[in-house]
Design an enzyme around this catalytic site. Sequence first.
Site, mmCIF file in Angstrom:
data_model
loop_
_atom_site.group_PDB
_atom_site.id
_atom_site.type_symbol
_atom_site.label_atom_id
_atom_site.label_comp_id
_atom_site.label_asym_id
_atom_site.label_seq_id
_atom_site.Cartn_x
_atom_site.Cartn_y
_atom_site.Cartn_z
ATOM 1 N N ASP A 121 48.472 35.400 50.530
ATOM 2 C CA ASP A 121 47.472 36.483 50.524
ATOM 3 C C ASP A 121 48.057 37.716 51.206
ATOM 4 O O ASP A 121 47.650 38.075 52.313
ATOM 5 C CB ASP A 121 46.197 36.008 51.240
ATOM 6 C CG ASP A 121 45.079 37.040 51.160
ATOM 7 O OD1 ASP A 121 45.132 37.903 50.256
ATOM 8 O OD2 ASP A 121 44.162 36.990 51.999
ATOM 9 N N ASP B 283 52.213 34.628 60.048
ATOM 10 C CA ASP B 283 51.874 36.060 60.013
ATOM 11 C C ASP B 283 52.860 36.806 60.906
ATOM 12 O O ASP B 283 53.404 36.226 61.844
ATOM 13 C CB ASP B 283 50.435 36.293 60.502
ATOM 14 C CG ASP B 283 49.847 37.594 59.958
ATOM 15 O OD1 ASP B 283 49.019 37.542 59.027
ATOM 16 O OD2 ASP B 283 50.228 38.668 60.464
ATOM 17 N N PHE C 284 50.642 34.865 55.363
ATOM 18 C CA PHE C 284 49.845 36.069 55.640
ATOM 19 C C PHE C 284 48.466 35.608 56.143
ATOM 20 O O PHE C 284 47.428 35.983 55.598
ATOM 21 C CB PHE C 284 49.691 36.949 54.389
ATOM 22 C CG PHE C 284 50.985 37.261 53.688
ATOM 23 C CD1 PHE C 284 51.811 38.289 54.148
ATOM 24 C CD2 PHE C 284 51.389 36.542 52.563
ATOM 25 C CE1 PHE C 284 53.004 38.590 53.486
ATOM 26 C CE2 PHE C 284 52.578 36.836 51.911
ATOM 27 C CZ PHE C 284 53.389 37.862 52.361
ATOM 28 N N CYS D 133 45.871 42.270 46.453
ATOM 29 C CA CYS D 133 44.790 43.219 46.755
ATOM 30 C C CYS D 133 45.215 44.650 46.441
ATOM 31 O O CYS D 133 44.590 45.597 46.893
ATOM 32 C CB CYS D 133 44.335 43.078 48.207
ATOM 33 S SG CYS D 133 45.622 43.461 49.389
ATOM 34 N N ARG E 299 38.173 31.625 49.873
ATOM 35 C CA ARG E 299 38.354 30.615 50.933
ATOM 36 C C ARG E 299 37.547 29.362 50.618
ATOM 37 O O ARG E 299 37.989 28.237 50.859
ATOM 38 C CB ARG E 299 37.975 31.196 52.306
ATOM 39 C CG ARG E 299 39.038 32.134 52.876
ATOM 40 C CD ARG E 299 38.724 32.562 54.304
ATOM 41 N NE ARG E 299 37.599 33.477 54.376
ATOM 42 C CZ ARG E 299 37.706 34.809 54.407
ATOM 43 N NH1 ARG E 299 38.901 35.385 54.394
ATOM 44 N NH2 ARG E 299 36.628 35.566 54.458
#
Length: 397
Positions: free
Chosen positions: A300, A250, A228, A340, A212
């Site tokens: 993300d 989102d 996201f 991730c 970030r």
Amino acid sequence: MEKAVLKPKRDYSVRRRHPWIFSGALAENSAAGSGDWVEVVSSGGETLGFGWHSPQSQIRVRMVTFGSSAPDEKTVEGLVAAAVGRRAEFFADAGTNAVRLVNAESDSLPGVVADYYAGWVVCQFTSAGAEMRKGEIASALMTFAPFCLGVSARNDVDVRAKEGLATEPGFEVLAGGEPPELVEIAEGAARFYVDVRKGHKTGFYLDQRDARAVVGPLGNNGDVLNCFSYTGGFGHCCRICGANNVTQVDVSRSALELAKKNEGLAHICDSNVEYVEADVFAYLRKCRDEGKKFDLVILDPPKFAESKSQIMKAYRGYKDINLLAMKLLKPNGALATFSCSGAMTVEMFDKMVQEAALDAGREFQIIARTRQGSDHPVTLGFPEGLYLKGIILRSMT
Ligand code: SAH
């Protein structure tokens, strides 16, 4: 203490300090109970270390200590104190008051995660051994975490079921006080509310702190699409760094509601921030069809691959959104893209990004690479601990 005896020639990974012993590597089932300490022994009778027994899991033993010296009643407390001690730099930094204190296997406490949010510690215990010692771990955190107000646990994690652990109650206080409904944290110039009871994981994606900080300034003066978004993290940082407009996308309404509150916390003018409750796969196509363009797109996504068997499907999903996002960039626009999924290696991620760029017909330069912050460390013996990776690209066309 019961022993867990390895089959012949199955001692290699323990000697390399890998913390997991799968059931297939053991000569026979250990008589130890769930969560108990076991002494891990080679087929030749050599003590290789000590771990916690998980009779219900394929990962039958999780190593806590390596070598021949046996643990005692102070071992766990000592490991918690050491893990907290390794985060001293975060407590010396006035800019942040939210940090991961214990990162499971990589802090020699398998299945133990402890995140610190402005004095409130929220844990997840995902191994039988961790669950059995949660009282002891909570009291050590109360003692060693600076200015600790309370320690609680989130039990509403799917992996607990695999270990035969209860997922109710979803949230419980283990030591100290009851945290407020929303805990306010600082991350550099940004401020966020964290919903420690119902938010994802323990409430916040602390692992993206460094990313970030890198991505925020790239939004300066531009139109930003934060896909996201969860509670607004990246978009919020971009606004603070002078982005003109931010679109936060989102599927989760509750995440977007908290994102709105977060913008208020930083006294950001809401009219420049748009909240879109949508599926990113569909929303990117909508932007394409409407001819929308952005200076910065952030991707993300959640974990697309839970295991290696899902990796090809996940790869296609990543490539799809990356290709669409690349096509939405204005000339010289930037893309910050992350994965991730632990099963997706850095090499595969690079390959996916390159293929997407070729298909998009655009040339990019890599301007930064990111990974999970240093409070989410990875031990040399446990490379699987590196799950979060990011590439920041700038379009040269
Ligand atoms: N970037 C965030 C963390 C993102 S976590 C931060 O810095 O805090 C991933 C988010 O993706 C979650 O909020 C989840 O609700 C959302 N999500 C999952 N699948 C989605 C989809 N198909 N479309 C849109 N959002 C999705």
